[in-house]
Design an enzyme around this catalytic site. Structure first.
Site, PDB file in Angstrom:
ATOM      1  CE1 TYR A 158      23.924  28.299  37.489  1.00  0.00           C
ATOM      2  CE2 TYR A 158      23.772  27.220  35.363  1.00  0.00           C
ATOM      3  CZ  TYR A 158      23.531  28.307  36.171  1.00  0.00           C
ATOM      4  OH  TYR A 158      22.878  29.401  35.658  1.00  0.00           O
ATOM      5  CE  LYS A 165      20.535  30.711  33.416  1.00  0.00           C
ATOM      6  NZ  LYS A 165      19.601  31.853  33.282  1.00  0.00           N
TER       7      LYS A 165
END
Ligand code: NDP
Length: 257
Positions: A158, A165
């Site tokens: 990720y 995020k």
């Protein structure tokens, strides 16, 4: 039709196709009587959205193009929304972007360009959208974004998006403080993995789905309708005492070590 969102104008940003989390959210908002305004970036997304709306009998108040990486585009979109809708009560920010090459291998290899692109599209865009919608939220309002566990913990592959995020979740808290005095709430939903166009870019996505099915307290993955209903709750007055929060809709996966 009576619903929790009758008479409320709610903007949904980020529907690319029928699998998009934004589409699940739009259906939940519609079911509660919201008047929906949609933004899209690519013409292809507009075509898909128009077809979905026609098929599902949802009649939007307005559909307008908005590229969140472009200030002029944001200004034009929210200018039109203000002119045609007047007051806005809710915004759903359901978009993110990173170069596919950055979503695999090691985070240490992230390029400067890739880092900035992910931050800009996925985190700063919430700040820009909040600023643009603030003058339209004259009756108070609710802003909800979509985040992922990779902000809190290292989730393999990720990488740059996890860091974006993290910035997005911190922005939720800073924006909640700034906008609270105007009666505007800002929250995030942290969804479990769902197979969408954006998810395709993350290497090893199937392994992530399998891990959730095996380890999450509910022993299954979540779907767009569950994220849709939770987002609807945060948009609605049912959550009127909640701001600056990250609500996990992930079958409980985040509590497991
Ligand atoms: P989709 O690919 O369906 O949606 C992503 C959307 O982002 C697209 O509509 C795309 O529009 C839009 N977008 C990207 N860049 C821009 C831009 N510069 N301006 C305007 N729109 C842009 O994927 P998801 O539904 O999965 O993603 C929605 C959100 O949910 C994202 O924030 C994602 O990180 C988050 N999320 C997803 C999870 C998952 O497993 N799927 C889990 C947790 C969070 P276009 O195609 O027109 O460019």
């Amino acid at each position: 039709m009576s619903g929790l969102l009758n008479g409320q104008n709610v903007i949904v940003m980020g529907i690319a196709n029928e699998r998009s989390i934004g589409w699940g959210i739009a259906k939940s908002l519609h079911a509660q009587g919201a008047r929906l305004i949609f933004t899209y970036r690519k013409d292809r997304s507009y075509e898909k959205l128009a077809k979905l709306l026609a098929e599902s009998g949802i009649d939007p108040l307005l559909t307008v193009q908005c590229d969140v990486s472009d200030d002029a585009s944001i200004e034009a979109a929210f200018g039109r929304i203000g002119a045609e809708a007047g007051v806005v009560h809710g915004v759903v920010h359901s978009l993110a972007f990173a170069d596919k090459d950055e979503l695999g291998g090691e985070y240490v290899d992230t390029s400067r360009e890739g880092y900035l692109l992910a931050q800009e599209s996925s985190a700063f865009s919430l700040v820009a959208v909040a600023k643009a919608v603030k003058p339209l939220m004259t009756e108070g309002g609710s802003i909800v974004t979509q985040t992922y566990l990779g902000a809190e913990r290292v989730m393999r592959n990720y990488n740059v998006m996890g860091v974006a995020k993290a910035a997005l979740e911190a922005s939720v808290r800073y924006l909640a403080e700034d906008l609270g005095k105007y009666g505007i709430r800002v929250n995030a939903v942290s969804a479990g993995p769902i197979r969408t166009l954006a998810a395709k870019g993350v290497s090893g996505f199937n392994d992530i789905l399998n891990a959730v099915e095996e380890k999450a307290p509910l022993r299954r993955n979540v779907d767009q309708s569950e994220v849709g209903d939770a987002t609807m709750f945060l948009i609605s007055g049912l959550s009127r005492g909640v701001t600056g929060e990250v609500l996990h809709v992930d079958a409980g996966f985040h509590i497991i070590a």
